[in-house]
Design a protein around this motif. Structure first.
Motif, PDB file in Angstrom:
ATOM      1  N   VAL A  99       0.853  -1.193   0.000  1.00 21.95           N
ATOM      2  CA  VAL A  99       0.000   0.000   0.000  1.00 21.95           C
ATOM      3  C   VAL A  99       0.886   1.239   0.000  1.00 21.95           C
ATOM      4  O   VAL A  99       2.083   1.162   0.288  1.00 21.95           O
ATOM      5  CB  VAL A  99      -0.931   0.015   1.242  1.00 21.95           C
ATOM      6  CG1 VAL A  99      -1.858  -1.201   1.237  1.00 21.95           C
ATOM      7  CG2 VAL A  99      -0.120   0.052   2.539  1.00 21.95           C
ATOM      8  N   PRO A 100       0.335   2.410  -0.357  1.00 24.91           N
ATOM      9  CA  PRO A 100       1.129   3.641  -0.235  1.00 24.91           C
ATOM     10  C   PRO A 100       1.654   3.801   1.187  1.00 24.91           C
ATOM     11  O   PRO A 100       1.014   3.378   2.151  1.00 24.91           O
ATOM     12  CB  PRO A 100       0.119   4.742  -0.591  1.00 24.91           C
ATOM     13  CG  PRO A 100      -0.866   4.069  -1.490  1.00 24.91           C
ATOM     14  CD  PRO A 100      -0.997   2.668  -0.939  1.00 24.91           C
ATOM     15  N   ARG A 101       2.802   4.425   1.309  1.00 25.16           N
ATOM     16  CA  ARG A 101       3.507   4.477   2.591  1.00 25.16           C
ATOM     17  C   ARG A 101       2.616   5.006   3.712  1.00 25.16           C
ATOM     18  O   ARG A 101       1.983   6.058   3.575  1.00 25.16           O
ATOM     19  CB  ARG A 101       4.765   5.332   2.459  1.00 25.16           C
ATOM     20  CG  ARG A 101       5.614   5.318   3.711  1.00 25.16           C
ATOM     21  CD  ARG A 101       7.067   5.514   3.423  1.00 25.16           C
ATOM     22  NE  ARG A 101       7.868   5.363   4.626  1.00 25.16           N
ATOM     23  CZ  ARG A 101       9.181   5.245   4.640  1.00 25.16           C
ATOM     24  NH1 ARG A 101       9.842   5.241   3.501  1.00 25.16           N
ATOM     25  NH2 ARG A 101       9.853   5.112   5.770  1.00 25.16           N
ATOM     26  N   LEU A 102       2.594   4.277   4.819  1.00 20.23           N
ATOM     27  CA  LEU A 102       1.716   4.610   5.939  1.00 20.23           C
ATOM     28  C   LEU A 102       2.382   5.516   6.963  1.00 20.23           C
ATOM     29  O   LEU A 102       1.693   6.191   7.733  1.00 20.23           O
ATOM     30  CB  LEU A 102       1.265   3.321   6.640  1.00 20.23           C
ATOM     31  CG  LEU A 102       0.442   2.335   5.801  1.00 20.23           C
ATOM     32  CD1 LEU A 102       0.168   1.065   6.604  1.00 20.23           C
ATOM     33  CD2 LEU A 102      -0.867   2.970   5.356  1.00 20.23           C
ATOM     34  N   PHE A 103       3.733   5.528   7.019  1.00 19.75           N
ATOM     35  CA  PHE A 103       4.458   6.290   8.041  1.00 19.75           C
ATOM     36  C   PHE A 103       5.643   6.996   7.401  1.00 19.75           C
ATOM     37  O   PHE A 103       6.246   6.488   6.467  1.00 19.75           O
ATOM     38  CB  PHE A 103       4.971   5.356   9.147  1.00 19.75           C
ATOM     39  CG  PHE A 103       3.938   4.403   9.677  1.00 19.75           C
ATOM     40  CD1 PHE A 103       2.982   4.840  10.580  1.00 19.75           C
ATOM     41  CD2 PHE A 103       3.904   3.086   9.259  1.00 19.75           C
ATOM     42  CE1 PHE A 103       2.015   3.968  11.062  1.00 19.75           C
ATOM     43  CE2 PHE A 103       2.958   2.203   9.737  1.00 19.75           C
ATOM     44  CZ  PHE A 103       2.005   2.650  10.644  1.00 19.75           C
ATOM     45  N   ASP A 104       5.983   8.172   7.933  1.00 22.14           N
ATOM     46  CA  ASP A 104       7.138   8.905   7.424  1.00 22.14           C
ATOM     47  C   ASP A 104       8.451   8.414   8.031  1.00 22.14           C
ATOM     48  O   ASP A 104       9.508   8.554   7.418  1.00 22.14           O
ATOM     49  CB  ASP A 104       6.988  10.411   7.718  1.00 22.14           C
ATOM     50  CG  ASP A 104       5.910  11.054   6.856  1.00 22.14           C
ATOM     51  OD1 ASP A 104       5.611  10.489   5.786  1.00 22.14           O
ATOM     52  OD2 ASP A 104       5.377  12.095   7.262  1.00 22.14           O
ATOM     53  N   HIS A 105       8.396   7.849   9.236  1.00 23.52           N
ATOM     54  CA  HIS A 105       9.625   7.408   9.890  1.00 23.52           C
ATOM     55  C   HIS A 105      10.063   6.055   9.334  1.00 23.52           C
ATOM     56  O   HIS A 105       9.348   5.416   8.552  1.00 23.52           O
ATOM     57  CB  HIS A 105       9.438   7.348  11.405  1.00 23.52           C
ATOM     58  CG  HIS A 105       8.322   6.448  11.848  1.00 23.52           C
ATOM     59  ND1 HIS A 105       8.418   5.090  11.812  1.00 23.52           N
ATOM     60  CD2 HIS A 105       7.069   6.731  12.336  1.00 23.52           C
ATOM     61  CE1 HIS A 105       7.293   4.549  12.273  1.00 23.52           C
ATOM     62  NE2 HIS A 105       6.460   5.526  12.580  1.00 23.52           N
ATOM     63  N   ASP A 106      11.260   5.610   9.746  1.00 26.13           N
ATOM     64  CA  ASP A 106      11.840   4.391   9.173  1.00 26.13           C
ATOM     65  C   ASP A 106      11.608   3.160  10.036  1.00 26.13           C
ATOM     66  O   ASP A 106      12.144   2.087   9.748  1.00 26.13           O
ATOM     67  CB  ASP A 106      13.344   4.574   8.957  1.00 26.13           C
ATOM     68  CG  ASP A 106      14.102   4.820  10.261  1.00 26.13           C
ATOM     69  OD1 ASP A 106      13.464   4.917  11.334  1.00 26.13           O
ATOM     70  OD2 ASP A 106      15.348   4.929  10.199  1.00 26.13           O
TER      71      ASP A 106
END
Length: 506
Positions: free
Chosen positions: A240-247
């Motif tokens: 899915v499109p990225r759910l979180f900005d952190h790694d």
């Protein structure tokens, strides 16, 4: 009469190529035959983790977990371009496993496997940045622990390349259609699925590493009457499109006792998986079901403020795990350890069949397979793979960013994203791929999304790619970005290269 090969391996998944590589490095003459593409089935459909398997502790699989944990840093050192450490967040769900049980499990996880470089477990607050991003407010406490990521399909290809560089012969699109004992040798019929031509070779030993086809290969090809019980279990993933900005990655507990991972994937996406479903369908057509998609969406939505729905899914993949059937009631509880079965005991010629296994333990599986085959093969050296880098991996695990910077310095026309992608896939071999290029035009035809002719030629000539699918989904993950028209153009180009190759050979 001397055999054509000491060892013939059937199957080009991670176990097959791992055994071929180890054997070739010990001076054994090896032929590996894969009926499709390398990593074309189960080995490109994993969750892509080098991990001990935290949940296996609940099934008292301490030996398996310890063995896998010890391999994390071995494989990271061998391939720092395609493997790297990750930090996982395990939220405490008050209605599921108690916090004390999670702490005990993670304490064991930290100390079972000889961890040296990976950081230890920490307790973290989930109601503060950055971990709070997108999580429901009721999850305030969690645990952060370490595991590693690996590009599973590239791990297979790099093992095959290393095996070939050490003298092994690797053939793809080549099916083993029959094997029969002839005195102390095997006579094996191999059919080139592209040309339709069949040839017969001889080998002292067979290894049946056919993955989900292991039982069929043993019975239908080698003519054995019995095989170990095998349990086919399908595992599926959604992207899915990225759910979180952190790694950070998340490992979410489910009410059914299973866990689901949500992992940053290919910069712009999140990988969610996996399922465990008993499988009795057509192995040539393995695909995710609507129920599995719904299950994975519901599992992550239990923890997220913004639910994930089936409409958000941009891609999926599924694979069938050939697990040893230990009689477990549920698929999720079936052992992930491997079983090596030597048909006929010490009688020649021998055939070794491989059941089960994990990406993480493939190297140990190869070592133990060769130990079983010691009575039948003459090794020139002993165990060696623990300290040997895979192609492109000869640099310090902490020096990835330095590798990217150095590549940009040598090839200033590469932007940071392109250079990072090349180092991630090829490591120190990126320079051999780029050659004497002084500008992007020197890389030849552009297929879009930073894929150029020079890279495609490398994959066809060095890495057994034979179609756009091989290039886009196994050698790279650019299939997430290519549209149908772009993929068709690439496929036509690859077909042209193969036609030229066939013409030159003729």
């Amino acid at each position: 009469m001397a055999a054509d090969y000491d060892l013939l391996v059937i199957g080009g998944g991670i176990n097959g190529v791992g055994i071929a590589r180890d054997a070739a490095g010990r001076g054994v003459s090896v032929l590996l035959a894969e009926m499709g593409d390398l990593a074309g089935a189960t080995s490109s459909a994993s969750t892509k983790l080098i991990h001990g398997g935290l949940r296996y502790l609940e099934y008292y699989e301490f030996n398996l977990v310890r063995k896998a944990l010890k391999e994390r840093e071995v494989l990271w050192r061998a391939a720092p371009h395609i493997a790297w450490p990750l930090r996982f967040i395990l939220p405490h769900h008050k209605d599921l496993r108690p916090a004390w049980l999670l702490r005990v499990g993670l304490f064991l996880y930290d100390h079972l496997g000889g961890r040296k470089l990976l950081p230890a477990t920490e307790t973290v607050r989930l109601d503060t940045a950055p971990y709070s991003q997108g999580l429901k407010k009721l999850f305030q406490k969690g645990f952060e622990y370490s595991d590693c990521w690996v590009d599973d399909a590239r791990l297979v290809v790099l093992n095959a390349r290393d095996a070939a560089e050490r003298g092994a012969t690797i053939v793809t699109r080549t099916k083993c259609t029959g094997a029969r004992r002839d005195g102390d040798l095997w006579r094996v019929d191999l059919k080139d699925l592209a040309s339709g031509e069949t040839r017969t070779v001889t080998a002292n030993v067979l290894v049946n590493a056919a993955g989900p086809w292991v039982a069929d290969t043993l019975q239908e090809v080698a003519g054995a009457n019995e095989s170990a019980a095998i349990r086919l279990v399908k595992g599926s993933h959604i992207i899915v499109p990225r759910l979180f900005d952190h790694d950070r990655c998340f490992i979410f507990q489910n009410g059914d006792g299973r866990i689901v991972f949500a992992i940053p994937y290919e910069t712009d996406f999140t990988l969610v998986g996996t399922t465990d479903v008993d499988f009795d369908g057509d192995l040539a057509n393995v695909a995710i079901s609507r129920d599995e998609i719904a299950y994975l969406c519901e599992a992550v939505s239990e923890y997220l403020e913004k639910p994930v729905s089936p409409e958000d899914v941009v891609s999926t993949f599924s694979g069938v795990r050939p697990l040893y059937d230990d009689g477990a009631k549920d698929a999720k509880a079936a052992t992930r350890d491997y079983v090596l079965e030597l048909d006929g005991g010490e009688a020649k010629p021998a055939i070794l069949s491989v059941y089960g296994g994990k990406i993480t333990t493939y190297r140990k599986l190869a070592e133990q397979s060769l130990k079983k085959l010691e009575p039948f093969l003459a090794f020139k050296t002993g165990r060696w793979t623990a300290d040997a880098p895979l192609p492109g991996g000869g640099f310090n695990v902490m020096a990835f960013d330095a590798q990217v910077a150095a590549l940009q310095e040598d090839y200033p026309f590469l932007n940071a994203r392109h250079a990072t992608r090349l180092i991630r896939l090829y490591g120190t071999d990126a320079r051999a791929l780029l050659g004497q290029a002084k500008s992007v035009t020197d890389l030849g035809r552009s297929f879009g999304h930073s894929l150029y002719e020079a890279e495609v030629r490398w994959l066809v000539e060095r890495e057994w790619a034979r179609s756009a699918e091989d290039v886009l989904w196994r050698r790279t993950k650019l299939g997430l970005r290519f549209d149908e028209e772009e993929a068709a153009g690439l496929d036509a180009f690859v077909s042209g290269l193969l036609a030229d190759e066939a013409g030159a050979a003729a």
